[in-house]
Design a protein around this motif. Structure first.
Motif, PDB file in Angstrom:
ATOM      1  N   ILE B  18       0.841  -1.189   0.000  1.00  0.00           N
ATOM      2  CA  ILE B  18       0.000   0.000   0.000  1.00  0.00           C
ATOM      3  C   ILE B  18       0.876   1.239   0.000  1.00  0.00           C
ATOM      4  N   ALA B  19       0.434   2.254  -0.742  1.00  0.00           N
ATOM      5  CA  ALA B  19       1.136   3.532  -0.762  1.00  0.00           C
ATOM      6  C   ALA B  19       0.514   4.453   0.275  1.00  0.00           C
ATOM      7  N   PHE B  20       1.353   5.267   0.889  1.00  0.00           N
ATOM      8  CA  PHE B  20       0.844   6.201   1.880  1.00  0.00           C
ATOM      9  C   PHE B  20       1.790   7.386   1.967  1.00  0.00           C
ATOM     10  N   SER B  21       1.340   8.432   2.609  1.00  0.00           N
ATOM     11  CA  SER B  21       2.196   9.594   2.843  1.00  0.00           C
ATOM     12  C   SER B  21       2.035  10.052   4.277  1.00  0.00           C
ATOM     13  N   VAL B  22       3.033  10.791   4.747  1.00  0.00           N
ATOM     14  CA  VAL B  22       3.001  11.350   6.086  1.00  0.00           C
ATOM     15  C   VAL B  22       3.001  12.868   5.974  1.00  0.00           C
ATOM     16  N   SER B  23       2.573  13.508   7.036  1.00  0.00           N
ATOM     17  CA  SER B  23       2.375  14.951   6.941  1.00  0.00           C
ATOM     18  C   SER B  23       3.416  15.768   7.687  1.00  0.00           C
ATOM     19  N   SER B  24       4.406  15.083   8.295  1.00  0.00           N
ATOM     20  CA  SER B  24       5.395  15.819   9.068  1.00  0.00           C
ATOM     21  C   SER B  24       6.768  15.202   8.875  1.00  0.00           C
ATOM     22  N   SER B  25       7.768  16.040   8.974  1.00  0.00           N
ATOM     23  CA  SER B  25       9.139  15.548   8.866  1.00  0.00           C
ATOM     24  C   SER B  25       9.711  15.164  10.222  1.00  0.00           C
ATOM     25  N   SER B  26       8.903  15.227  11.250  1.00  0.00           N
ATOM     26  CA  SER B  26       9.379  14.831  12.583  1.00  0.00           C
ATOM     27  C   SER B  26       9.755  13.359  12.598  1.00  0.00           C
ATOM     28  N   SER B  27      10.634  13.012  13.515  1.00  0.00           N
ATOM     29  CA  SER B  27      10.866  11.584  13.764  1.00  0.00           C
ATOM     30  C   SER B  27       9.542  10.959  14.150  1.00  0.00           C
ATOM     31  N   LEU B  28       9.326   9.751  13.704  1.00  0.00           N
ATOM     32  CA  LEU B  28       8.019   9.169  13.957  1.00  0.00           C
ATOM     33  C   LEU B  28       8.094   7.686  14.260  1.00  0.00           C
ATOM     34  N   MET B  29       7.012   7.204  14.851  1.00  0.00           N
ATOM     35  CA  MET B  29       6.791   5.781  15.034  1.00  0.00           C
ATOM     36  C   MET B  29       5.599   5.398  14.149  1.00  0.00           C
ATOM     37  N   LEU B  30       5.664   4.269  13.521  1.00  0.00           N
ATOM     38  CA  LEU B  30       4.489   3.719  12.855  1.00  0.00           C
ATOM     39  C   LEU B  30       3.862   2.714  13.806  1.00  0.00           C
ATOM     40  N   TYR B  31       2.629   2.976  14.216  1.00  0.00           N
ATOM     41  CA  TYR B  31       1.894   2.036  15.068  1.00  0.00           C
ATOM     42  C   TYR B  31       1.179   1.062  14.135  1.00  0.00           C
ATOM     43  N   VAL B  32       1.534  -0.213  14.223  1.00  0.00           N
ATOM     44  CA  VAL B  32       1.026  -1.231  13.311  1.00  0.00           C
ATOM     45  C   VAL B  32       0.242  -2.258  14.105  1.00  0.00           C
ATOM     46  N   ASN B  33      -1.015  -2.445  13.735  1.00  0.00           N
ATOM     47  CA  ASN B  33      -1.880  -3.426  14.376  1.00  0.00           C
ATOM     48  C   ASN B  33      -2.539  -4.254  13.280  1.00  0.00           C
ATOM     49  N   ALA B  34      -2.533  -5.558  13.414  1.00  0.00           N
ATOM     50  CA  ALA B  34      -3.039  -6.397  12.334  1.00  0.00           C
ATOM     51  C   ALA B  34      -3.460  -7.760  12.867  1.00  0.00           C
ATOM     52  N   SER B  35      -4.166  -8.503  12.025  1.00  0.00           N
ATOM     53  CA  SER B  35      -4.531  -9.877  12.354  1.00  0.00           C
ATOM     54  C   SER B  35      -4.072 -10.806  11.234  1.00  0.00           C
ATOM     55  N   ALA B  36      -3.999 -12.092  11.559  1.00  0.00           N
ATOM     56  CA  ALA B  36      -3.635 -13.130  10.595  1.00  0.00           C
ATOM     57  C   ALA B  36      -4.038 -14.466  11.203  1.00  0.00           C
ATOM     58  N   TYR B  37      -3.758 -15.560  10.478  1.00  0.00           N
ATOM     59  CA  TYR B  37      -4.016 -16.875  11.057  1.00  0.00           C
ATOM     60  C   TYR B  37      -2.958 -17.854  10.586  1.00  0.00           C
ATOM     61  N   SER B  38      -2.966 -19.025  11.215  1.00  0.00           N
ATOM     62  CA  SER B  38      -1.957 -20.026  10.915  1.00  0.00           C
ATOM     63  C   SER B  38      -2.585 -21.178  10.127  1.00  0.00           C
ATOM     64  N   ASN B  39      -1.807 -21.725   9.202  1.00  0.00           N
ATOM     65  CA  ASN B  39      -2.300 -22.876   8.443  1.00  0.00           C
ATOM     66  C   ASN B  39      -2.004 -24.201   9.154  1.00  0.00           C
TER      67      ASN B  39
END
Lengths: 119, 224
Positions: B18-39
């Motif tokens: 996915i493409a995305f952009s950020v709005s500030s040049s400050s140092s940042l953290m990306l908060y990533v939350n997701a789900s998945a499953y196991s086969n």
């Protein structure tokens, strides 16, 4: 440093939870909602939080969801930050946290909820 | 500090881009939350998070059950991104057992930080575990924490507190139905009171039946 406000802090269910808070600041804010729930039927499981002003106008909404294969098993929901409309410092706002009505989600005293406002 | 939701998307299949952009040049953290499953049963699952070709980290959890969508332990991933350019996040399976479909979601936010870098602590279980950090200020800070645990007995409430200088300052409580099943606990973002200087901080448990092992991972971030 950002100002943060715990609107709901590890409050046990069941939902709905209703409360009020007084905004600590103006400007762009974010809300973070975390908690758990369970489904009575497999499918998406989720809760939502509505924020309204004293006139009943919606100023914010967020949700936390996950797909659950299991029935009657408490699941951790995906908690995400959500940008809200600007608040006005000093004004009171209403909060309602409830199960998403379209889903088969239920909550009880074994589910705990936290809602944080970040100014 | 400022927070900006970047996107919430159904993963549909891996790899996901996915493409995305950020709005500030400050140092940042990306908060990533997701789900998945196991086969398959009793296998770790995880999603590798890469931005512009640089791997930032992996959100993961141990899946005792096969074909059961699970919340992964969400992470704050530090990075620096140019606000004048578009960026690409690529999400790939972190293990051979990881699967994601249209019932799985990934949500990413940018946490733009001030001049003072946060304290970030990533560990694997078991807990309790403690570390020390230096607070550059006295006053209110912001604590983020996430992780997973399990119990040997079914149908119990367990709580994972963060302990600061011997005192619990925040707890994530959750109910586990199946025994011996790792589960990510709900992450928390809460204010905490800090004093200037060195402090001990860490993860504990609020009952002896709570179990954790090397298949559980934890993150704690203190923003000043």
């Amino acid at each position: 440093m950002a100002v943060t406000q715990l609107v709901v802090n590890q409050q046990a269910g069941p939902l709905p939870i209703t409360t009020q808070f007084q905004a600590l600041g103006d400007g762009a804010i974010d809300v973070f909602l975390s908690g758990t729930g369970y489904n009575i039927q497999a499918g998406p499981c989720g809760i939502e939080m509505w924020i309204t002003d004293q006139g009943g106008t919606q100023v914010g909404y967020t949700a936390a969801e996950i797909y659950t294969n299991e029935v009657n098993q408490h699941r951790t929901l995906l908690a995400m930050t959500r940008d809200l409309n600007q608040l006005k410092a000093g004004e009171m706002y209403n909060v309602t946290i409830q199960s998403i009505s379209l889903y088969f989600t239920r909550t009880d005293q074994n589910d705990f909820f936290t809602a944080t406002i970040v100014y | 500090m400022n927070i900006e939701q970047l996107f919430v998307q159904k993963i549909n299949s891996l790899p996901f881009e996915i493409a995305f952009s950020v709005s500030s040049s400050s140092s940042l953290m990306l908060y990533v939350n997701a789900s998945a499953y196991s086969n398959k049963a009793n296998a770790p699952i995880g999603l590798n998070i890469t931005v512009d070709g640089h791997q930032l980290g992996q959100v993961r959890v141990f899946a005792n059950e096969a074909s059961s969508h699970k919340a992964l332990v969400p992470l704050m991933l530090p990075t620096e991104l140019d606000p004048t350019k578009e960026h690409t996040m690529k999400v790939t399976a972190g293990t051979t057992s990881t699967v994601a479909d249209s019932n799985d979601t990934i949500a990413v936010s940018a946490i733009y930080m001030g001049a003072t870098p946060p304290f970030v602590w990533n560990i694997e279980g078991p807990i309790p575990q403690y570390t020390t950090f230096k607070s550059p200020l006295s006053g209110e800070g912001l604590l983020y924490f996430a992780g997973s645990a399990w119990m040997q007995t079914a149908n119990n409430v367990l709580g994972i507190p963060v302990v600061l200088d011997g005192n619990p300052v925040a707890t994530s409580n959750y109910y586990i139905n199946p025994a011996n099943s790792h589960m990510a606990f709900p992450p928390q973002i809460v204010p905490i009171q800090l004093k200037l200087g060195s402090h001990q901080i860490g993860f504990s448990t609020n009952r002896p039946e709570i179990m954790s092992d090397a298949n559980d991972n934890y993150q704690l971030v203190v923003f000043f």
